[in-house]
Motif scaffolding. Structure first.
Motif, PDB file in Angstrom:
ATOM      1  N   THR A  99       0.838  -1.202   0.000  1.00 14.99           N
ATOM      2  CA  THR A  99       0.000   0.000   0.000  1.00 14.99           C
ATOM      3  C   THR A  99       0.868   1.245   0.000  1.00 14.99           C
ATOM      4  O   THR A  99       2.011   1.222   0.466  1.00 14.99           O
ATOM      5  CB  THR A  99      -0.932   0.037   1.227  1.00 14.99           C
ATOM      6  OG1 THR A  99      -1.780   1.190   1.147  1.00 14.99           O
ATOM      7  CG2 THR A  99      -0.154   0.112   2.531  1.00 14.99           C
ATOM      8  N   ALA A 100       0.320   2.326  -0.516  1.00 12.00           N
ATOM      9  CA  ALA A 100       0.907   3.650  -0.296  1.00 12.00           C
ATOM     10  C   ALA A 100       0.586   4.085   1.128  1.00 12.00           C
ATOM     11  O   ALA A 100      -0.246   3.466   1.815  1.00 12.00           O
ATOM     12  CB  ALA A 100       0.336   4.645  -1.300  1.00 12.00           C
ATOM     13  N   ALA A 101       1.227   5.126   1.583  1.00 14.06           N
ATOM     14  CA  ALA A 101       0.898   5.679   2.898  1.00 14.06           C
ATOM     15  C   ALA A 101      -0.572   6.074   2.925  1.00 14.06           C
ATOM     16  O   ALA A 101      -1.137   6.492   1.901  1.00 14.06           O
ATOM     17  CB  ALA A 101       1.770   6.892   3.190  1.00 14.06           C
ATOM     18  N   PRO A 102      -1.238   5.943   4.075  1.00 16.46           N
ATOM     19  CA  PRO A 102      -2.671   6.257   4.145  1.00 16.46           C
ATOM     20  C   PRO A 102      -3.028   7.635   3.597  1.00 16.46           C
ATOM     21  O   PRO A 102      -4.105   7.804   3.008  1.00 16.46           O
ATOM     22  CB  PRO A 102      -2.970   6.142   5.641  1.00 16.46           C
ATOM     23  CG  PRO A 102      -1.998   5.122   6.138  1.00 16.46           C
ATOM     24  CD  PRO A 102      -0.746   5.380   5.357  1.00 16.46           C
ATOM     25  N   TRP A 103      -2.143   8.602   3.742  1.00 13.64           N
ATOM     26  CA  TRP A 103      -2.497   9.959   3.301  1.00 13.64           C
ATOM     27  C   TRP A 103      -2.635  10.081   1.787  1.00 13.64           C
ATOM     28  O   TRP A 103      -3.206  11.062   1.299  1.00 13.64           O
ATOM     29  CB  TRP A 103      -1.504  10.992   3.848  1.00 13.64           C
ATOM     30  CG  TRP A 103      -0.059  10.847   3.438  1.00 13.64           C
ATOM     31  CD1 TRP A 103       0.926  10.202   4.119  1.00 13.64           C
ATOM     32  CD2 TRP A 103       0.573  11.399   2.272  1.00 13.64           C
ATOM     33  NE1 TRP A 103       2.134  10.299   3.463  1.00 13.64           N
ATOM     34  CE2 TRP A 103       1.948  11.032   2.335  1.00 13.64           C
ATOM     35  CE3 TRP A 103       0.133  12.154   1.199  1.00 13.64           C
ATOM     36  CZ2 TRP A 103       2.870  11.404   1.356  1.00 13.64           C
ATOM     37  CZ3 TRP A 103       1.043  12.525   0.218  1.00 13.64           C
ATOM     38  CH2 TRP A 103       2.394  12.150   0.294  1.00 13.64           C
ATOM     39  N   LYS A 132      -4.403   7.879   0.044  1.00 18.01           N
ATOM     40  CA  LYS A 132      -5.527   7.024  -0.343  1.00 18.01           C
ATOM     41  C   LYS A 132      -6.876   7.643  -0.001  1.00 18.01           C
ATOM     42  O   LYS A 132      -6.982   8.495   0.886  1.00 18.01           O
ATOM     43  CB  LYS A 132      -5.372   5.676   0.364  1.00 18.01           C
ATOM     44  CG  LYS A 132      -4.104   4.929  -0.032  1.00 18.01           C
ATOM     45  CD  LYS A 132      -3.772   3.806   0.922  1.00 18.01           C
ATOM     46  CE  LYS A 132      -4.805   2.709   0.887  1.00 18.01           C
ATOM     47  NZ  LYS A 132      -4.437   1.587   1.776  1.00 18.01           N
ATOM     48  N   ASP A 133      -7.885   7.149  -0.690  1.00 10.56           N
ATOM     49  CA  ASP A 133      -9.221   7.753  -0.524  1.00 10.56           C
ATOM     50  C   ASP A 133      -9.869   7.410   0.807  1.00 10.56           C
ATOM     51  O   ASP A 133     -10.821   8.078   1.228  1.00 10.56           O
ATOM     52  CB  ASP A 133     -10.144   7.367  -1.684  1.00 10.56           C
ATOM     53  CG  ASP A 133     -10.334   5.867  -1.859  1.00 10.56           C
ATOM     54  OD1 ASP A 133      -9.843   5.091  -0.998  1.00 10.56           O
ATOM     55  OD2 ASP A 133     -10.966   5.465  -2.857  1.00 10.56           O
ATOM     56  N   ASN A 134      -9.374   6.379   1.513  1.00  6.34           N
ATOM     57  CA  ASN A 134      -9.948   6.055   2.824  1.00  6.34           C
ATOM     58  C   ASN A 134      -9.039   6.436   3.991  1.00  6.34           C
ATOM     59  O   ASN A 134      -9.392   6.235   5.151  1.00  6.34           O
ATOM     60  CB  ASN A 134     -10.303   4.566   2.905  1.00  6.34           C
ATOM     61  CG  ASN A 134      -9.067   3.663   2.873  1.00  6.34           C
ATOM     62  OD1 ASN A 134      -7.964   4.122   2.561  1.00  6.34           O
ATOM     63  ND2 ASN A 134      -9.255   2.399   3.192  1.00  6.34           N
ATOM     64  N   ASN A 135      -7.847   6.943   3.657  1.00  5.99           N
ATOM     65  CA  ASN A 135      -6.867   7.372   4.665  1.00  5.99           C
ATOM     66  C   ASN A 135      -6.556   6.253   5.670  1.00  5.99           C
ATOM     67  O   ASN A 135      -6.345   6.502   6.854  1.00  5.99           O
ATOM     68  CB  ASN A 135      -7.343   8.626   5.407  1.00  5.99           C
ATOM     69  CG  ASN A 135      -6.199   9.354   6.107  1.00  5.99           C
ATOM     70  OD1 ASN A 135      -5.074   9.395   5.608  1.00  5.99           O
ATOM     71  ND2 ASN A 135      -6.479   9.930   7.270  1.00  5.99           N
ATOM     72  N   GLU A 136      -6.503   5.008   5.172  1.00  7.30           N
ATOM     73  CA  GLU A 136      -6.236   3.852   6.027  1.00  7.30           C
ATOM     74  C   GLU A 136      -5.126   3.006   5.402  1.00  7.30           C
ATOM     75  O   GLU A 136      -4.879   3.060   4.197  1.00  7.30           O
ATOM     76  CB  GLU A 136      -7.497   2.986   6.169  1.00  7.30           C
ATOM     77  CG  GLU A 136      -8.696   3.688   6.782  1.00  7.30           C
ATOM     78  CD  GLU A 136      -8.567   3.881   8.285  1.00  7.30           C
ATOM     79  OE1 GLU A 136      -7.642   3.266   8.879  1.00  7.30           O
ATOM     80  OE2 GLU A 136      -9.374   4.636   8.862  1.00  7.30           O
ATOM     81  N   TRP A 137      -4.477   2.208   6.259  1.00 11.15           N
ATOM     82  CA  TRP A 137      -3.489   1.265   5.761  1.00 11.15           C
ATOM     83  C   TRP A 137      -4.149   0.154   4.954  1.00 11.15           C
ATOM     84  O   TRP A 137      -3.569  -0.370   3.993  1.00 11.15           O
ATOM     85  CB  TRP A 137      -2.730   0.622   6.930  1.00 11.15           C
ATOM     86  CG  TRP A 137      -1.794   1.544   7.643  1.00 11.15           C
ATOM     87  CD1 TRP A 137      -2.010   2.149   8.845  1.00 11.15           C
ATOM     88  CD2 TRP A 137      -0.501   1.963   7.209  1.00 11.15           C
ATOM     89  NE1 TRP A 137      -0.929   2.924   9.185  1.00 11.15           N
ATOM     90  CE2 TRP A 137       0.023   2.818   8.202  1.00 11.15           C
ATOM     91  CE3 TRP A 137       0.286   1.701   6.085  1.00 11.15           C
ATOM     92  CZ2 TRP A 137       1.282   3.412   8.105  1.00 11.15           C
ATOM     93  CZ3 TRP A 137       1.540   2.280   5.984  1.00 11.15           C
ATOM     94  CH2 TRP A 137       2.035   3.134   6.979  1.00 11.15           C
TER      95      TRP A 137
END
Length: 502
Positions: A171-175, A177-182
């Motif tokens: 995964t990319a860092a949560p920031w 992503k559209d859900n701001n989650e891991w």
């Protein structure tokens, strides 16, 4: 032993040896070396003498019928494996590294590692820790310094022939992503260029450590994994667009255009829809160098039709198995018999949909590895990479408690090491089928035996045969004008090495 056996046995041995001698003098006996791993206790053991009696099963190697060129075999560098190695004595650490990477050992040639954390990490982390850092000014691989990088460097030092490394992000860092989650969610389009830059920065950072990166998979398991651990979702079109318009051009612009990009990276049952989009036309195909696959769709099914479809869609591209392991199991400790017994289960035993449970019966771990690797080689797969190289007695460490087995299990508290039969199973392929080898034809009349063969760059031929049944199988292997009959015990895997040929 009764007196007749004591008299007849030496006579039979002498007779067999004389028969073998006579055939050698006529030039009809094939010169080979045979290495065996078996439920009876052989672990990549060189076995002899050979049975010279006639066999009803004649397997013919046809070097004129050629298929794919081999990229390599190996396993994955994970933080969990590296952490465990650092907890062992120097002697045991070196023993494991050499067992995997030295010429005398399994001689691994193709390896994987993770970018950012994965489930087999000690915690969740990212190389881009600062939210909103679109230019990645704060990019750092500091998290890899204590364990992961030293393991890779030690492996490089032990490897005489060298090996390729490809990296995969979970995964990319949560920031980003559209859900701001891991876990779960998708990459926000405004960060596509940032995420492409991430790959380029990773290459430079590892190069600064003296570690060359051969390539990448774009995303580990883009369908997700049940929202359990680090993941990031892509559709086939989203991944293709990201590679076509962002990742490929960025790597090219930064002087990394030689790096391999593998698309997909999940189970084989979903291959068709992905390769149809990835290789839709010349523009979509441009930056994809191949397709990555996993085996978790079934404990026994190879999915040959899907593999052949993927190959035919892009016959000049790589097709690499990038991850497989005995999952959802606490590994047996110092119990070789368990690895040969149909007692293991996988995630699907408990969680697969009812109409898919038939794909997930109990199975023997050795059978799963041997069957899958042979089946892959016979269906255009050119590389096969295991998951963790080293795990502990619990099947971790794993921050999500997703316990799995590995070829080498350790007890760091007692500084003990257990090489399971899976290690020797992998070595049957990695040690004897080298990068650049070409898979060649084999005519096998016995449906109960699985076989494959490859011609190495030095001219030697590695023929691998697996008998997962409970009965002995004698067979004759024929190559050119020569042949030899060999005994294959029940539950046995053999590599028959035919020396350098013209």
């Amino acid at each position: 032993m009764n007196k007749w056996k004591s008299i007849l046995l030496p006579v039979l041995i002498i007779s067999a040896l004389m028969s073998c001698k006579d055939q050698k003098e006529t030039g009809n006996v094939l010169s080979v070396e045979v290495y065996e791993t078996s439920a009876d206790g052989n672990n990549l053991t060189k076995v002899e003498p050979f049975q010279v009696s006639d066999s009803a099963t004649v397997i013919t190697i046809n070097e004129n019928k050629t298929f794919q060129t081999i990229t390599g075999f190996g396993g994955a560098f994970t933080e969990s494996s590296a952490y465990l190695l650092n907890r062992l004595s120097e002697k045991n650490r070196d023993t494991i590294i050499n067992a995997y990477f030295s010429r005398e050992g399994a001689n691994y040639s193709l390896t994987r590692t993770h970018m950012n954390s994965c489930d087999f990490s000690l915690s969740q982390y990212s190389y881009s820790p600062v939210a909103g850092d679109m230019n990645l000014d704060h990019f750092t691989i500091e998290a890899d310094q204590p364990d992961l990088i030293p393991m890779i460097k030690d492996a490089m030092a032990a490897s005489e022939n060298g090996f390729k490394i490809f990296a995969s992000p979970w995964t990319a860092a949560p920031w980003m992503k559209d859900n701001n989650e891991w876990v779960g969610g998708s990459l926000l389009p405004k960060y596509y260029d940032t995420w492409a830059l991430f790959f380029s920065k990773y290459i430079d950072a590892y190069k600064a450590e003296g570690i060359p990166i051969w390539g990448f998979t774009v995303e580990n398991e883009p369908h997700g994994n049940g929202n359990n651990w680090e993941s990031m979702h892509f559709t086939p079109r989203e991944m293709t667009d990201f590679v076509q318009f962002h990742l490929g051009p960025k790597l090219e612009a930064d002087g990394h255009g030689d790096k391999i990009i593998l698309g997909y990276d999940q189970n084989r049952a979903g291959l068709r829809e992905w390769v149809d989009v990835m290789y839709e036309n010349e523009a979509t195909s441009k930056y994809f160098d191949g397709t990555a696959i996993h085996w978790y769709e079934s404990t026994y099914e190879v999915f040959p039709e899907e593999l052949q479809y993927a190959h035919n869609k892009a016959p000049d591209k790589y097709l690499i198995e990038t991850e497989g392991c005995v999952d959802s199991e606490v590994p047996a400790w110092k119990d070789d018999k368990w690895y040969w017994s149909k007692e293991a289960t996988d995630w699907g035993w408990d969680w697969a949909a009812e109409d898919q449970k038939y794909l997930h019966p109990k199975y023997a771990p050795v059978n799963r590895y041997a069957r899958d690797i042979i089946g892959c080689l016979n269906n255009w797969v050119d590389g096969w990479v295991d998951w963790n190289m080293v795990l502990d007695k619990q099947g971790g460490p794993n921050w999500f408690e997703n316990w799995c087995a590995a070829p080498v299990i350790v007890d760091p508290d007692k500084d003990e090491v257990y090489f399971t039969p899976l290690y020797y199973t992998m070595a049957h392929f990695s040690k004897f089928i080298r990068p650049g080898a070409q898979v060649i034809g084999v005519d096998n009349p016995d449906k109960d035996l699985m076989v494959t063969a490859a011609k190495n760059p030095d001219g030697s031929i590695a023929f691998v045969i697996f008998n997962e049944g409970m009965e002995n199988k004698n067979y004759t292997v024929r190559f050119r004008e020569s042949e030899i009959s060999i005994n294959l015990g029940a539950q046995s895997l053999q590599t028959v090495l035919i020396p350098v040929t013209n």
